[in-house]
Design a protein around this motif. Structure first.
Motif, mmCIF file in Angstrom:
data_model
loop_
_atom_site.group_PDB
_atom_site.id
_atom_site.type_symbol
_atom_site.label_atom_id
_atom_site.label_comp_id
_atom_site.label_asym_id
_atom_site.label_seq_id
_atom_site.Cartn_x
_atom_site.Cartn_y
_atom_site.Cartn_z
ATOM 1 N N MET A 275 0.846 -1.182 0.000
ATOM 2 C CA MET A 275 0.000 0.000 0.000
ATOM 3 C C MET A 275 0.887 1.238 0.000
ATOM 4 N N LYS A 276 0.669 2.103 -0.972
ATOM 5 C CA LYS A 276 1.462 3.321 -1.067
ATOM 6 C C LYS A 276 0.866 4.369 -0.133
ATOM 7 N N MET A 277 1.704 4.868 0.749
ATOM 8 C CA MET A 277 1.240 5.878 1.701
ATOM 9 C C MET A 277 1.306 7.246 1.063
ATOM 10 N N LYS A 278 0.404 8.082 1.470
ATOM 11 C CA LYS A 278 0.397 9.459 1.010
ATOM 12 C C LYS A 278 0.471 10.335 2.236
ATOM 13 N N TYR A 279 1.152 11.431 2.078
ATOM 14 C CA TYR A 279 1.414 12.299 3.212
ATOM 15 C C TYR A 279 0.991 13.723 2.934
ATOM 16 N N ALA A 280 0.771 14.437 4.021
ATOM 17 C CA ALA A 280 0.454 15.857 3.954
ATOM 18 C C ALA A 280 1.374 16.561 4.935
ATOM 19 N N TYR A 281 1.538 17.853 4.726
ATOM 20 C CA TYR A 281 2.408 18.661 5.575
ATOM 21 C C TYR A 281 1.653 19.914 5.993
ATOM 22 N N VAL B 119 4.438 19.752 10.804
ATOM 23 C CA VAL B 119 4.263 18.318 11.004
ATOM 24 C C VAL B 119 3.800 17.656 9.705
ATOM 25 N N PHE B 120 4.142 16.362 9.605
ATOM 26 C CA PHE B 120 3.643 15.536 8.513
ATOM 27 C C PHE B 120 2.491 14.704 9.049
ATOM 28 N N LEU B 121 1.503 14.470 8.195
ATOM 29 C CA LEU B 121 0.322 13.690 8.562
ATOM 30 C C LEU B 121 0.082 12.644 7.481
ATOM 31 N N MET B 122 -0.440 11.507 7.891
ATOM 32 C CA MET B 122 -0.795 10.474 6.924
ATOM 33 C C MET B 122 -2.222 10.745 6.435
ATOM 34 N N ILE B 123 -2.364 10.907 5.151
ATOM 35 C CA ILE B 123 -3.674 11.235 4.577
ATOM 36 C C ILE B 123 -4.687 10.129 4.851
ATOM 37 N N GLN B 124 -4.257 8.868 4.876
ATOM 38 C CA GLN B 124 -5.199 7.769 5.111
ATOM 39 C C GLN B 124 -5.851 7.883 6.490
ATOM 40 N N TRP B 125 -5.271 8.637 7.397
ATOM 41 C CA TRP B 125 -5.840 8.814 8.734
ATOM 42 C C TRP B 125 -6.539 10.159 8.895
ATOM 43 N N LYS B 126 -6.809 10.833 7.786
ATOM 44 C CA LYS B 126 -7.405 12.168 7.828
ATOM 45 C C LYS B 126 -8.690 12.197 8.651
ATOM 46 N N GLU B 127 -9.574 11.236 8.444
ATOM 47 C CA GLU B 127 -10.848 11.226 9.179
ATOM 48 C C GLU B 127 -10.620 11.099 10.687
ATOM 49 N N ASP B 128 -9.612 10.326 11.066
ATOM 50 C CA ASP B 128 -9.281 10.191 12.490
ATOM 51 C C ASP B 128 -8.786 11.527 13.052
ATOM 52 N N TYR B 129 -7.929 12.207 12.271
ATOM 53 C CA TYR B 129 -7.443 13.529 12.705
ATOM 54 C C TYR B 129 -8.607 14.509 12.842
ATOM 55 N N ASP C 184 -0.539 18.501 0.361
ATOM 56 C CA ASP C 184 -0.099 17.157 -0.005
ATOM 57 C C ASP C 184 1.372 17.203 -0.407
ATOM 58 N N VAL C 185 2.142 16.198 0.039
ATOM 59 C CA VAL C 185 3.553 16.104 -0.337
ATOM 60 C C VAL C 185 3.846 14.691 -0.821
ATOM 61 N N SER C 186 4.869 14.577 -1.628
ATOM 62 C CA SER C 186 5.248 13.272 -2.177
ATOM 63 C C SER C 186 5.947 12.419 -1.124
ATOM 64 N N ASP C 187 6.035 11.129 -1.425
ATOM 65 C CA ASP C 187 6.786 10.221 -0.550
ATOM 66 C C ASP C 187 8.237 10.679 -0.431
ATOM 67 N N GLU C 188 8.784 11.181 -1.537
ATOM 68 C CA GLU C 188 10.176 11.637 -1.530
ATOM 69 C C GLU C 188 10.368 12.790 -0.564
ATOM 70 N N VAL C 189 9.442 13.757 -0.561
ATOM 71 C CA VAL C 189 9.537 14.896 0.360
ATOM 72 C C VAL C 189 9.389 14.406 1.795
ATOM 73 N N PHE C 190 8.414 13.541 2.041
ATOM 74 C CA PHE C 190 8.224 12.985 3.379
ATOM 75 C C PHE C 190 9.489 12.282 3.851
ATOM 76 N N ASN C 191 10.046 11.402 3.006
ATOM 77 C CA ASN C 191 11.235 10.641 3.389
ATOM 78 C C ASN C 191 12.438 11.546 3.641
ATOM 79 N N GLU C 192 12.597 12.561 2.808
ATOM 80 C CA GLU C 192 13.735 13.473 2.981
ATOM 81 C C GLU C 192 13.649 14.225 4.311
ATOM 82 N N PHE C 193 12.486 14.756 4.621
ATOM 83 C CA PHE C 193 12.376 15.651 5.775
ATOM 84 C C PHE C 193 12.002 14.946 7.079
ATOM 85 N N THR C 194 11.840 13.631 7.035
ATOM 86 C CA THR C 194 11.663 12.886 8.286
ATOM 87 C C THR C 194 12.931 12.103 8.625
ATOM 88 N N SER C 195 13.970 12.303 7.836
ATOM 89 C CA SER C 195 15.270 11.713 8.164
ATOM 90 C C SER C 195 16.099 12.775 8.878
#
Length: 142
Positions: A1-7, A13-23, A35-46
């Motif tokens: 499953m490909k995750m999608k992220y938001a910033y 903070v980064f948020l997982m879009i699949q959990w938007k309703e929970d947020y 919305d941000v790409s997986d690449e942006v998420f991976n870069e800025f969470t390292s």
């Protein structure tokens, strides 16, 4: 499953879009989400030494120089470093000391035991009130 992220630039903070309703149900979904790409998420969470993630002028994550540590933070870090180095020295010394006490230490290990004991002793003399801290040179582990 490909995750999608938001910033969220306002909360940095980064948020997982699949959990938007929970947020949203929890009342914690920011109004300024991008919305941000997986690449942006991976870069800025390292981790990047000396850098922190901040909201850039374009509201996207960006790297900025990490703020300098306070005097208190530097002292706390120095204390923790001294303790970690003492723990490492003790881990090397204990089996060698056991062998010495038991009378079965290899003659070749005697200088190693002495070097690590002196190093551990030198660590007790480290002056953390004078920053930056000058740590003694660690002996060879082998």
């Amino acid at each position: 499953m490909k995750m999608k992220y938001a910033y969220s630039p306002s909360q940095n903070v980064f948020l997982m879009i699949q959990w938007k309703e929970d947020y949203i149900s929890a009342g914690s979904w920011p109004d300024d989400v991008i919305d941000v790409s997986d690449e942006v998420f991976n870069e800025f969470t390292s981790s990047v030494k000396g850098k922190v993630c901040v909201a850039g002028q374009d509201n996207l994550p960006a790297w900025s120089d990490a703020p300098a540590m306070s005097q208190e933070e530097m002292v706390t870090t120095a204390k923790a470093t001294v303790q970690a180095l003492k723990n490492e020295a003790t881990a090397v010394i204990e089996p060698l000391k056991d062998a010495l006490d038991g009378g079965y230490i290899d003659e070749a290990d005697m200088p190693r035991l002495t070097a690590w004991q002196k190093y551990r002793y030198d660590l007790t003399k480290v002056d953390i009130s004078s920053l930056p801290v000058d740590f003694p040179t660690k002996p060879d582990r082998s």
